[in-house]
Design an enzyme around this catalytic site. Structure first.
Site, short mmCIF file in Angstrom:
data_model
loop_
_atom_site.label_atom_id
_atom_site.label_comp_id
_atom_site.label_asym_id
_atom_site.label_seq_id
_atom_site.Cartn_x
_atom_site.Cartn_y
_atom_site.Cartn_z
N LYS A 106 0.76 -1.11 -0.03
CA LYS A 106 0.07 0.14 -0.10
C LYS A 106 0.99 1.28 0.23
CE LYS A 106 -2.26 2.15 3.56
NZ LYS A 106 -2.85 1.72 4.98
N TYR A 146 -2.35 -23.67 9.48
CA TYR A 146 -2.00 -23.42 7.97
C TYR A 146 -3.15 -22.92 7.09
CZ TYR A 146 0.37 -24.27 3.47
OH TYR A 146 0.99 -24.13 2.16
N THR A 176 3.45 -29.05 -5.27
CA THR A 176 4.16 -28.86 -6.33
C THR A 176 5.63 -29.43 -5.60
OG1 THR A 176 3.13 -26.76 -6.87
CG2 THR A 176 5.58 -26.98 -7.52
N ARG A 187 7.10 -34.17 3.04
CA ARG A 187 6.15 -34.26 1.82
C ARG A 187 6.34 -35.38 1.00
NH1 ARG A 187 5.83 -27.69 -0.14
NH2 ARG A 187 7.89 -27.74 0.71
P1 NAD Z 1 9.18 -23.82 1.83
O1 NAD Z 1 9.07 -24.14 3.17
O2 NAD Z 1 10.26 -24.54 1.09
O3 NAD Z 1 9.51 -22.26 1.75
C1 NAD Z 1 8.86 -21.33 2.86
C2 NAD Z 1 10.09 -20.17 3.10
O4 NAD Z 1 9.63 -19.39 4.06
C3 NAD Z 1 11.20 -21.06 3.63
O5 NAD Z 1 12.40 -20.39 2.97
C4 NAD Z 1 11.13 -20.17 5.14
O6 NAD Z 1 12.22 -20.16 5.77
C5 NAD Z 1 10.54 -19.17 4.82
N1 NAD Z 1 9.55 -18.62 6.11
C6 NAD Z 1 8.77 -19.31 6.79
N2 NAD Z 1 8.38 -18.38 7.66
C7 NAD Z 1 8.86 -17.08 7.69
C8 NAD Z 1 8.64 -15.98 8.56
N3 NAD Z 1 8.07 -15.85 9.35
N4 NAD Z 1 9.34 -14.86 7.81
C9 NAD Z 1 10.21 -15.14 6.83
N5 NAD Z 1 10.35 -16.23 5.89
C10 NAD Z 1 9.87 -17.29 6.48
O7 NAD Z 1 7.92 -23.83 1.16
P2 NAD Z 1 7.55 -23.85 -0.37
O8 NAD Z 1 6.97 -25.13 -1.12
O9 NAD Z 1 8.50 -23.33 -0.91
O10 NAD Z 1 6.26 -22.93 -0.08
C11 NAD Z 1 6.34 -21.64 -0.66
C12 NAD Z 1 5.05 -21.06 -0.29
O11 NAD Z 1 3.97 -21.56 -1.20
C13 NAD Z 1 4.34 -21.06 1.11
O12 NAD Z 1 3.61 -19.86 1.37
C14 NAD Z 1 3.37 -22.16 0.80
O13 NAD Z 1 2.39 -22.20 1.88
C15 NAD Z 1 3.03 -22.14 -0.80
N6 NAD Z 1 2.66 -23.36 -1.26
C16 NAD Z 1 3.33 -24.35 -1.62
C17 NAD Z 1 2.91 -25.69 -2.23
C18 NAD Z 1 3.88 -26.62 -2.47
O14 NAD Z 1 3.48 -27.89 -2.83
N7 NAD Z 1 5.14 -26.59 -2.38
C19 NAD Z 1 1.41 -25.70 -2.19
C20 NAD Z 1 0.83 -24.75 -1.79
C21 NAD Z 1 1.14 -23.79 -1.50
N1 UDP Z 2 3.99 -2.03 7.09
C1 UDP Z 2 5.25 -2.41 6.53
N2 UDP Z 2 6.13 -1.93 5.80
C2 UDP Z 2 5.54 -0.68 5.23
C3 UDP Z 2 4.11 -0.06 5.41
C4 UDP Z 2 3.46 -0.83 6.64
O1 UDP Z 2 5.74 -3.45 7.21
O2 UDP Z 2 6.25 -0.19 4.45
C5 UDP Z 2 3.36 -2.69 8.06
C6 UDP Z 2 3.14 -1.77 9.48
O3 UDP Z 2 3.68 -2.08 10.20
C7 UDP Z 2 1.34 -1.90 9.47
C8 UDP Z 2 0.95 -3.01 8.54
O4 UDP Z 2 1.90 -3.05 7.39
O5 UDP Z 2 1.43 -2.77 10.80
C9 UDP Z 2 -0.16 -2.73 7.75
O6 UDP Z 2 -0.07 -1.30 7.28
P1 UDP Z 2 -1.15 -0.43 6.97
O7 UDP Z 2 -0.87 0.95 6.49
O8 UDP Z 2 -2.31 -0.96 6.13
O9 UDP Z 2 -2.07 -0.20 8.46
P2 UDP Z 2 -1.68 0.52 9.72
O10 UDP Z 2 -0.29 1.24 9.58
O11 UDP Z 2 -2.70 1.63 9.60
O12 UDP Z 2 -2.08 -0.34 10.85
N1 UDP Z 3 2.09 -39.15 2.29
C1 UDP Z 3 2.32 -40.72 2.51
N2 UDP Z 3 3.57 -41.06 2.93
C2 UDP Z 3 4.39 -39.95 3.31
C3 UDP Z 3 4.21 -38.68 3.24
C4 UDP Z 3 3.18 -38.33 2.89
O1 UDP Z 3 1.55 -41.66 1.96
O2 UDP Z 3 5.75 -40.46 3.81
C5 UDP Z 3 0.71 -38.90 2.03
C6 UDP Z 3 -0.12 -38.06 2.92
O3 UDP Z 3 -0.90 -38.79 3.84
C7 UDP Z 3 -1.06 -37.38 1.87
C8 UDP Z 3 -0.31 -37.26 0.71
O4 UDP Z 3 0.76 -38.21 0.63
O5 UDP Z 3 -2.09 -38.15 1.47
C9 UDP Z 3 0.47 -35.80 0.22
O6 UDP Z 3 1.19 -35.53 1.50
P1 UDP Z 3 2.01 -34.18 1.44
O7 UDP Z 3 2.64 -34.12 2.90
O8 UDP Z 3 3.04 -34.37 0.48
O9 UDP Z 3 1.05 -32.97 0.90
P2 UDP Z 3 -0.54 -32.44 1.46
O10 UDP Z 3 -1.24 -33.40 2.29
O11 UDP Z 3 -0.32 -31.25 2.36
O12 UDP Z 3 -1.17 -32.48 0.02
#
Ligand code: NAD
Ligand code: UDP
Ligand code: UDP
Length: 315
Positions: A106, A146, A176, A187
């Site tokens: 924003k 989540y 993915t 996973r």
């Molecule tokens: P990942 O765990 O490999 O990556 C997530 C990254 O976010 C990590 O590098 C982690 O260190 C960082 N992170 C976590 N909490 C944080 C925080 N508070 N501040 C800063 N960084 C933080 O997972 P991914 O598979 O790469 O997923 C990436 C995004 O895509 C996630 O938002 C996930 O929910 C979404 N997503 C992934 C899948 C998939 O199948 N891979 C599916 C659906 C959604």
């Molecule tokens: N924020 C940030 N970076 C920016 C601007 C905002 O991290 O450059 C954060 C800020 O701490 C705030 C949140 O984003 O808590 C939401 O911002 P917004 O302006 O929508 O709301 P407000 O500041 O009025 O709570």
């Molecule tokens: N799963 C499995 N064996 C494993 C890990 C996962 O059979 O060792 C199954 C899990 O129960 C689910 C599917 O594989 O039904 C996909 O699991 P994942 O954790 O990769 O993703 P999500 O459940 O979030 O789709």
């Protein structure tokens, strides 16, 4: 030359690292922000010398003041064992992370994309899942930190859109896989491949009849870039994933066959709230973005197996 400045939160994770790489390849300047909860610097090690790449250790639950043109908000642990390890922190990351990145967007008038998830559909009764399906999530179950975190993040994105005219994009990402998945994140693709390569039993949860649809990471990154580049009137939410569905039992057999492993397939209890089926309907992405996945599972698995083989031999 003017370069687009792009912020990728969670940029050291699996998807984020591939996204950073592609953005740099197309001439953008990339600021990668990560708290290294599940991601590691190793995922972007090949980018560290790039003059237009910067990594910053930062937790998105705290405010961030930087100047950028586009934001990809990916920060959040994605695998069940990681997001359930500290569930309160998971919800904070999804919700406070969304508020802070939206506040940032924003202030600097940046376009902002949320990496949402198929988990917003919960254990679905509609199959395949379309974007207008509202989902079946257990609000108090172990996956809720989540699922509900991401659902609330979507709500915040649409409220900032309506209230502050932000340019938002919401991608609902389905399972993915690919190189740089965390080898121990539990996973299914990484688990099965690591078990097969180590000759350990392949752990199928339940009877293996539950389904998932697996998208190769390059296809997914194409989808995210296409969504960001689309017109501002297209906010999503849009499903991004591969619609070809497999049972988990079939996946186990494929991995054993491909790796030539001697591992046996064993059956373990199905985790609580584990969705029975999942397949994206990607009609909307096809129509609005001209996007669909190109990499079949076998081809993507070959590349993923090669990655994990290298990882094991380097250890
Ligand atoms: P990942 O765990 O490999 O990556 C997530 C990254 O976010 C990590 O590098 C982690 O260190 C960082 N992170 C976590 N909490 C944080 C925080 N508070 N501040 C800063 N960084 C933080 O997972 P991914 O598979 O790469 O997923 C990436 C995004 O895509 C996630 O938002 C996930 O929910 C979404 N997503 C992934 C899948 C998939 O199948 N891979 C599916 C659906 C959604
Ligand atoms: N924020 C940030 N970076 C920016 C601007 C905002 O991290 O450059 C954060 C800020 O701490 C705030 C949140 O984003 O808590 C939401 O911002 P917004 O302006 O929508 O709301 P407000 O500041 O009025 O709570
Ligand atoms: N799963 C499995 N064996 C494993 C890990 C996962 O059979 O060792 C199954 C899990 O129960 C689910 C599917 O594989 O039904 C996909 O699991 P994942 O954790 O990769 O993703 P999500 O459940 O979030 O789709």
């Amino acid at each position: 030359m003017w370069r687009k400045r792009v912020l990728v939160t969670g940029g050291c994770g699996f998807l984020g690292s591939h996204l950073c790489e592609r953005l740099l390849g197309s001439g953008s300047e990339v600021l990668c922000v990560d708290n290294f909860y599940t991601g590691t610097k190793d995922n972007v090690i090949q980018l560290l010398d790039h003059p237009h790449f910067e990594v910053m250790r930062h937790d998105v639950t705290f405010p961030l003041y930087v100047e950028v043109d586009e934001i990809y908000n990916l920060a959040c642990p994605a695998s069940p064992i990681h997001y359930q390890r500290d569930p309160v922190q998971t919800t904070k990351t999804a919700v406070h992370g969304a508020i802070n990145t939206l506040g940032l967007a924003k202030r600097v008038k940046a376009k902002i994309l949320l990496a949402s998830t198929s988990e917003v559909y919960g254990d679905p009764e509609v199959h395949p899942q379309t974007e207008d399906y509202r989902g079946r999530v257990n609000t108090i179950g172990p996956r809720a930190c989540y699922d509900e975190g991401k659902r609330c993040a979507e709500t915040l994105f649409f409220d900032y859109y309506r209230q502050h005219n932000l340019r938002i994009r919401v991608a609902r990402i389905f399972n993915t896989y690919g190189p740089r998945m965390h080898p121990d994140d539990g996973r299914v693709v990484s688990n099965f491949i690591m078990q097969a390569l180590r000759g350990e039993p392949i752990t199928v949860f339940g009877d293996g009849s539950q389904t998932r649809s697996f998208c190769y990471v390059d296809d997914l990154v194409d989808g995210m870039l296409g969504l960001m580049a689309a017109g501002d009137d297209f906010t999503g939410p849009v499903n991004l994933g591969n619609p070809v569905e497999f049972t988990i039992g079939e996946l186990a057999e494929k991995v054993v066959a491909m790796t030539g492993s001697k591992s046996e397939i064993i059956f373990e209890p199905l985790p609580e709230d584990d969705p029975m089926q999942r397949q994206p309907d990607i009609s909307l992405a096809r129509r609005e973005l001209g996007w669909e996945p190109k990499v079949p599972l076998e081809e993507g698995l070959v590349k993923t197996v090669a990655y994990f083989r290298d990882l094991i031999s380097a250890a």
